[in-house]
Design a protein around this motif. Structure first.
Motif, PDB file in Angstrom:
ATOM      1  N   UNK A 149      76.098 -57.289 -91.221  1.00 50.68           N
ATOM      2  CA  UNK A 149      75.407 -56.069 -91.629  1.00 50.68           C
ATOM      3  C   UNK A 149      74.006 -56.043 -91.012  1.00 50.68           C
ATOM      4  N   UNK A 150      73.612 -54.972 -90.344  1.00 50.27           N
ATOM      5  CA  UNK A 150      72.333 -54.958 -89.616  1.00 50.27           C
ATOM      6  C   UNK A 150      71.093 -55.098 -90.497  1.00 50.27           C
ATOM      7  N   UNK A 151      71.178 -54.695 -91.750  1.00 57.53           N
ATOM      8  CA  UNK A 151      70.017 -54.799 -92.646  1.00 57.53           C
ATOM      9  C   UNK A 151      70.115 -56.042 -93.521  1.00 57.53           C
ATOM     10  N   UNK A 152      71.259 -56.231 -94.163  1.00 55.91           N
ATOM     11  CA  UNK A 152      71.409 -57.378 -95.053  1.00 55.91           C
ATOM     12  C   UNK A 152      71.206 -58.695 -94.326  1.00 55.91           C
ATOM     13  N   UNK A 180      68.894 -61.726-100.482  1.00 58.23           N
ATOM     14  CA  UNK A 180      69.430 -60.575-101.216  1.00 58.23           C
ATOM     15  C   UNK A 180      69.567 -60.984-102.680  1.00 58.23           C
ATOM     16  N   UNK A 181      69.640 -59.992-103.548  1.00 54.66           N
ATOM     17  CA  UNK A 181      69.969 -60.233-104.942  1.00 54.66           C
ATOM     18  C   UNK A 181      71.422 -59.835-105.169  1.00 54.66           C
ATOM     19  N   UNK A 182      72.017 -60.310-106.270  1.00 54.05           N
ATOM     20  CA  UNK A 182      73.449 -60.082-106.481  1.00 54.05           C
ATOM     21  C   UNK A 182      73.752 -59.797-107.945  1.00 54.05           C
ATOM     22  N   UNK A 183      74.702 -58.883-108.156  1.00 54.81           N
ATOM     23  CA  UNK A 183      75.136 -58.486-109.489  1.00 54.81           C
ATOM     24  C   UNK A 183      76.661 -58.484-109.522  1.00 54.81           C
ATOM     25  N   UNK A 184      77.247 -59.288-110.424  1.00 56.80           N
ATOM     26  CA  UNK A 184      78.698 -59.387-110.510  1.00 56.80           C
ATOM     27  C   UNK A 184      79.215 -58.926-111.846  1.00 56.80           C
ATOM     28  N   UNK A 185      80.153 -57.977-111.814  1.00 53.13           N
ATOM     29  CA  UNK A 185      80.775 -57.478-113.032  1.00 53.13           C
ATOM     30  C   UNK A 185      82.149 -58.126-113.205  1.00 53.13           C
TER      31      UNK A 185
END
Length: 335
Positions: free
Chosen positions: A112-115, A121-126
């Motif tokens: 991914x060009x930005x990530x 990065x931060x992460x959120x898992x449901x």
């Protein structure tokens, strides 16, 4: 094989609404997070992995992404997808090889060009997305994750599949097939929930045949030190359980607790923590490991709760976090 797939679908679809996120409203009293030292900095990107039966294009996930940007203006939110179509992405939450799915996500995020150019990065898992994100961190972690927050995830696996109503014979038939074939190579490479099934009474079969969880939890004799080193890099690991969760069995799995019958062994009393197989003790000792409980059933979320999560755990790179060490779990009766 076609009939087996049909039975799997009958079993898993009955739990669809429990993992699906309803649209979230922005709290009317909420003010954007302006507590960082340099408010001109752009917040770290936020990657989200949804749960069983949901899909990347769902309105509920779009509202979560919108709220994340409201709380931390300028946040780029990336919702993980395993297929370009919503229906295909949803199907992949039921059927697929988790090992291959994580490899796909690793490749896509790294490209991914930005990530891929962000410092982290931060992460959120449901729900199941929580342990899948943890698998991403342990196995590749590029771009690296700074803060991981999970809601109702099955970090120590599930010991029961979705229950069936008294007259739902198709569901009962599917459950019978799952239970009798859980450890077959066919099921372990194709049915997602089976790959994090973990019954303490079947530990020998689990350790030998589990395609995903036994490996990612470093439970086998040979420990993967890369998994431990990668997880230890987290600055924040927050695990939420739902007080009235009857979908995930046992609900204490969201805190890595071991449940065998009526006996509950909390994480800090388990070998996985004491011997630091995954780096969880290291995270705990530096104040990065947080145990949280929220009311309601599985995936009962609201804007106030998520706004608090976004404000406290995400934001600009280099921001300070509350380093107060958790000394106790919430009392068991509060679960």
């Amino acid at each position: 094989m076609a009939r087996l797939r049909t039975l799997f679908t009958a079993l898993t679809l009955s739990s669809l609404t429990h993992a699906y996120i309803a649209p979230i409203s922005t709290p009317s009293t909420h003010i954007a997070n302006n507590d960082d030292d340099d408010n001109s900095d752009t917040p770290l990107p936020l990657i989200i992995w949804h749960g069983l039966g949901d899909n990347y294009a769902a309105d509920g996930l779009a509202s979560v992404a919108s709220l994340a940007e409201t709380v931390n203006p300028g946040t780029l939110t990336y919702i993980i997808r395993l297929d370009d179509t919503a229906s295909g992405d949803r199907s992949a939450t039921f059927f697929g090889n988790i090992t291959l799915q994580i490899e796909q996500v690793c490749e896509e995020l790294a490209a991914h060009p930005i990530l891929s150019t962000a410092p982290a990065v931060d992460a959120l898992g449901f729900s199941q997305g929580g342990q899948l994100l943890r698998g991403y961190i342990e196995r590749c972690n590029f771009p690296p994750v700074r803060s991981l927050v999970t809601f109702g995830s099955q970090h120590n696996g599930i010991s029961e599949f979705q229950s069936c109503s008294a007259t739902d014979w198709l569901c009962k038939g599917a459950q019978g097939i799952l239970r009798s074939n859980t450890w077959s190579s066919f099921v372990q490479s194709r049915l997602v929930p089976a790959q994090y099934f973990r019954d303490p009474t079947q530990m020998e079969a689990y350790l030998e045949h589990s395609n995903f969880l036994a490996d990612i939890n470093n439970e086998r004799v040979l420990k993967n030190q890369t998994y431990k080193k990668n997880l230890e890099k987290l600055e924040r690991f927050v695990m939420y359980t739902f007080e009235d969760d009857t979908t995930v069995i046992p609900k204490e799995t969201g805190w890595f607790s071991e449940v065998n019958g009526t006996e509950v062994t909390l994480l800090r009393d388990r070998a996985i923590y004491k011997e630091d197989w995954l780096g969880l003790r290291t995270l705990d000792e530096k104040g990065a490991l947080k145990f949280e409980v929220t009311g309601g059933g599985h995936m009962t979320l609201d804007g106030e709760l998520l706004a608090k999560v976004f404000s406290e755990n995400y934001g600009v790179y280099g921001r300070p976090f509350d380093g107060q060490k958790e000394t106790d779990y919430p009392r068991e009766k509060e679960l």
